[in-house]
Design a protein around this motif. Structure first.
Motif, PDB file in Angstrom:
ATOM      1  N   THR A 140      -1.260  14.567  -5.491  1.00  0.00           N
ATOM      2  CA  THR A 140      -1.114  13.677  -4.346  1.00  0.00           C
ATOM      3  C   THR A 140      -0.152  14.326  -3.351  1.00  0.00           C
ATOM      4  OG1 THR A 140      -1.463  11.748  -5.756  1.00  0.00           O
ATOM      5  CG2 THR A 140      -0.503  11.366  -3.589  1.00  0.00           C
ATOM      6  N   VAL A 176      -3.322   4.373   1.613  1.00  0.00           N
ATOM      7  CA  VAL A 176      -1.975   3.832   1.729  1.00  0.00           C
ATOM      8  C   VAL A 176      -1.911   2.841   2.885  1.00  0.00           C
ATOM      9  CG1 VAL A 176       0.449   4.427   2.148  1.00  0.00           C
ATOM     10  CG2 VAL A 176      -0.992   5.962   0.780  1.00  0.00           C
ATOM     11  N   TYR A 186       5.364  -0.254   0.739  1.00  0.00           N
ATOM     12  CA  TYR A 186       4.065   0.390   0.911  1.00  0.00           C
ATOM     13  C   TYR A 186       3.313   0.388  -0.414  1.00  0.00           C
ATOM     14  CZ  TYR A 186       6.558   2.152   4.985  1.00  0.00           C
ATOM     15  OH  TYR A 186       7.304   2.247   6.134  1.00  0.00           O
ATOM     16  N   MET A 188      -0.314   1.976  -2.463  1.00  0.00           N
ATOM     17  CA  MET A 188      -1.314   3.038  -2.505  1.00  0.00           C
ATOM     18  C   MET A 188      -2.296   2.742  -3.632  1.00  0.00           C
ATOM     19  SD  MET A 188      -0.792   6.991  -3.819  1.00  0.00           S
ATOM     20  CE  MET A 188       0.227   7.568  -2.467  1.00  0.00           C
ATOM     21  N   PHE A 250      -0.051   2.031  -6.800  1.00  0.00           N
ATOM     22  CA  PHE A 250       1.320   2.535  -6.743  1.00  0.00           C
ATOM     23  C   PHE A 250       2.082   1.808  -5.632  1.00  0.00           C
ATOM     24  CE2 PHE A 250      -1.244   6.016  -8.387  1.00  0.00           C
ATOM     25  CZ  PHE A 250      -0.488   6.520  -9.437  1.00  0.00           C
ATOM     26  N   SER A 252       5.892   1.952  -3.156  1.00  0.00           N
ATOM     27  CA  SER A 252       7.001   2.785  -2.700  1.00  0.00           C
ATOM     28  C   SER A 252       7.730   2.082  -1.562  1.00  0.00           C
ATOM     29  CB  SER A 252       6.479   4.146  -2.213  1.00  0.00           C
ATOM     30  OG  SER A 252       7.512   4.916  -1.620  1.00  0.00           O
ATOM     31  N   LEU A 255       7.829   6.045   0.974  1.00  0.00           N
ATOM     32  CA  LEU A 255       6.657   6.916   1.104  1.00  0.00           C
ATOM     33  C   LEU A 255       6.817   8.247   0.372  1.00  0.00           C
ATOM     34  CD1 LEU A 255       5.730   6.381   4.875  1.00  0.00           C
ATOM     35  CD2 LEU A 255       4.647   5.336   2.874  1.00  0.00           C
ATOM     36  N   HIS A 257       8.682   8.390  -3.024  1.00  0.00           N
ATOM     37  CA  HIS A 257       8.796   8.104  -4.457  1.00  0.00           C
ATOM     38  C   HIS A 257       7.875   6.926  -4.797  1.00  0.00           C
ATOM     39  CE1 HIS A 257      12.593   9.982  -3.135  1.00  0.00           C
ATOM     40  NE2 HIS A 257      12.490  10.649  -4.281  1.00  0.00           N
ATOM     41  N   TRP A 258       6.934   7.185  -5.675  1.00  0.00           N
ATOM     42  CA  TRP A 258       5.896   6.195  -5.966  1.00  0.00           C
ATOM     43  C   TRP A 258       5.943   5.788  -7.433  1.00  0.00           C
ATOM     44  CZ3 TRP A 258       2.854   4.123  -2.150  1.00  0.00           C
ATOM     45  CH2 TRP A 258       2.908   4.762  -0.906  1.00  0.00           C
ATOM     46  N   THR A 259       5.758   4.486  -7.663  1.00  0.00           N
ATOM     47  CA  THR A 259       5.780   3.925  -9.012  1.00  0.00           C
ATOM     48  C   THR A 259       4.456   3.229  -9.298  1.00  0.00           C
ATOM     49  OG1 THR A 259       8.168   3.549  -8.875  1.00  0.00           O
ATOM     50  CG2 THR A 259       6.960   2.330 -10.571  1.00  0.00           C
TER      51      THR A 259
END
Length: 568
Positions: A140, A176, A186, A188, A250, A252, A255, A257-259
């Motif tokens: 990604t 996103v 945000y 995704m 996901f 964040s 924009l 760091h995504w969890t």
């Protein structure tokens, strides 16, 4: 930012584009986005900024039958006349060296952030990798642009190590948007292929075998089903018979760091891979008067576009949640008569980031040529969808006439999405099409046009008994109600299914339709798009006619045909 690889690729792309500049193209489209040379597939990064629409596309300029993917870029102010701006994202980093795959755009105050999948296929001798569970990276990647053409340095956000361990290497196509959800500012969604324990022999669908008393059509369907399974295995491996498609969600706040907050799928297996996911919400109950949605037989009010509702009023509206996906690997029953791969949507009840349930799957388009759609919200509040007017891995039909000209595929006409009173998501050509109508002709019950313009808009309103349309003496659009009162069959049929005929190998697509009230047909040089009942059903196809004519019979209906003045 640029590097040596990007500079060299840019020179090569520029050389092949320059060599094709000014080439004669008999089948070039008037109001559909198409590549300057080579191959086009998925729409990417769709957005509007400062009154300009930006459409990026999967682009393989060196090979008309596909190849390493880049992002081409085109712009428009009316969604019909497109200007090619150049190849802007190239596979020039270790994390995207085998393709800048599909992705999306997020418009911010000072820039546009692009998100895409960086494809990497590791070298493996003697079959060391199967490229499903091993040997492939689906990275990604993010990159920002102030103007849509100049891009900053690419940023690697996630790799396969950041995805759940039970997934294959196939995770791709990030979409996103800003949601201001509890889980993050945000959100995704990405498409994924989950491994399912077992073996192909244990878990695969049983072979379709026709019984001794089966009809010819049933036997043919069994044979087609077996051929499709073989095709999927060749293209996607034996585990395509039992892997499970799903969507990863996901969140964040920055924009960067995504969890992972959720995984969404159906209770029962529905294909082995879900590609090109999209999520959005739509108000229930149609659109404002004068918006141009529908067949458009009546002129638009003052030619003006509908304006978005104030935010407070939008918040009070009843809305539905829509999850759009392109599932691969649907087999059996009604899927055998349809395309190799499908694109459609589920309505979603609950919370995308938590407990939720998907409704029935509905096709976006039941014609021959439609895949991998993406939507965006225009500045006037419209939700607009554009699809790829093509079909991957289809062995029986193609686009030989354009391949001979050095290019292949185009986008669909941009389509406004809306929800009717029955809760069905409908599609209509963007209202800019109706604003581009020129000279027209009209008939009651019947209409014949011996010399059809290369670009035209045809409406049939008040269909009551039946409908029969013939284009170029080879493409039939027809509906007849069933004699027993059950749903009739709406058909798109090429009378000659040979590869050298107008359909270039296409034969027939059909869907059950209980009643038909209106039909709208958009014709371009080498495409036909049909919208039934204000877009409850849509069928799209490429076509290559030797004669451009149209005859229509619909007893009691008002039939109109306009030339379209656009894309000049």
């Amino acid at each position: 930012m640029s590097n040596a690889m990007q500079r060299d690729l840019a020179k090569l792309v520029g050389a092949v584009e320059s060599a094709e500049a000014g080439a004669q193209r008999r089948w070039a489209q008037h109001f559909h986005l198409m590549p300057p040379v080579g191959w086009l597939n998925d729409p990417n990064g769709l957005h509007e900024r400062d009154g300009v629409f930006h459409a990026y596309f999967q682009y393989a300029p060196f090979d008309v039958n596909g190849g390493v993917k880049m992002w081409g870029h085109s712009t428009s102010r009316d969604l019909l006349s497109w200007t090619y701006e150049g190849c802007v994202l190239m596979p020039d980093e270790p994390f995207d060296c085998h393709g800048v795959y599909s992705g999306s755009a997020l418009v911010l105050d000072d820039r546009v952030e692009m998100f895409y999948t960086g494809n990497v296929k590791l070298p493996g001798a003697d079959g060391a990798y199967d490229y499903v569970n091993t040997g492939r990276e689906g990275n990604t990647v993010a990159v920002s642009t102030p103007d849509g053409s100049a891009f900053a340095e690419k940023r690697l956000l996630m790799t396969n190590a950041d995805y759940p361990e039970d997934l294959t290497c196939h995770v791709r196509d990030p979409k996103v948007w800003r949601a201001d959800a509890a889980q993050g500012r945000y959100l995704m969604v990405q498409g994924a292929r989950r491994r399912v324990a077992g073996s192909c022999a244990d878990a695969a669908a049983p072979e379709a075998v026709a019984s001794e008393d089966a009809t010819a059509s049933e036997a043919a369907a069994c044979e087609q089903g077996s051929a499709r399974r073989d095709l999927l295995e060749r293209c996607h491996g034996k585990s395509s018979a039992y892997d499970q498609g799903e969507i990863l969600v996901f969140a964040s706040d920055d924009l960067e760091h995504w969890t992972l907050v959720n995984r969404v799928s159906t209770p029962e297996r529905f294909g082995f891979m879900w590609e090109c996911p999209d999520y959005f919400e739509l108000p229930i109950g149609g659109v404002a008067a004068g918006s141009g949605v529908g067949t458009g037989a009546a002129p638009l009010t003052d030619g003006a576009l509908a304006r978005p509702l104030p935010a407070a009023e939008q918040a009070r509206e009843a809305r539905i949640q829509v999850l759009s996906v392109s599932p691969q690997g649907l087999l059996g029953d009604e899927w055998e008569r349809r395309n190799v791969y499908q694109s459609g949507y589920f309505t979603l009840e609950g919370d995308l980031c938590g407990e939720c349930e998907l409704g029935d799957f509905r096709l976006w388009d039941a014609g021959f040529d439609f895949y991998a759609p993406q939507t965006f919200e225009a500045q006037d509040g419209r939700r607009i969808m554009i699809g790829w007017m093509g079909m991957p891995d289809e062995p029986s039909y193609g686009n030989d006439p354009t391949v001979a000209e050095g290019w292949q595929h185009c986008f669909t006409v941009p389509r406004e999405l809306w929800v009717n009173e029955a809760g069905r998501v409908c599609q209509a050509p963007v209202r800019e099409v109706a604003q581009s109508r020129g000279a027209g002709t009209q008939g009651s019950g019947t209409l014949t046009v011996d010399e059809l313009a290369e670009a035209c808009d045809i409406t049939v309103d008040g269909v009551a008994q039946s409908l029969h349309m013939v284009f170029g003496e080879e493409l039939e659009i027809a509906w007849n109600p069933a004699a027993d009162g059950s749903a009739g069959r709406f058909e798109m049929r090429f009378t000659d299914p040979s590869r050298t005929a107008a359909g270039c190998g296409r034969s027939v697509r059909w869907e059950h339709v209980e009643r038909v009230q209106s039909v709208r047909v958009l014709v371009d040089t080498s495409s036909v798009e049909v919208f039934v009942n204000d877009g409850e059903l849509v069928m799209s196809t490429r076509w290559y006619p030797q004669r451009r004519s149209c005859s229509c019979s619909a007893p009691g209906a008002d039939i109109r045909c306009w030339d379209l003045v656009c894309g000049e």
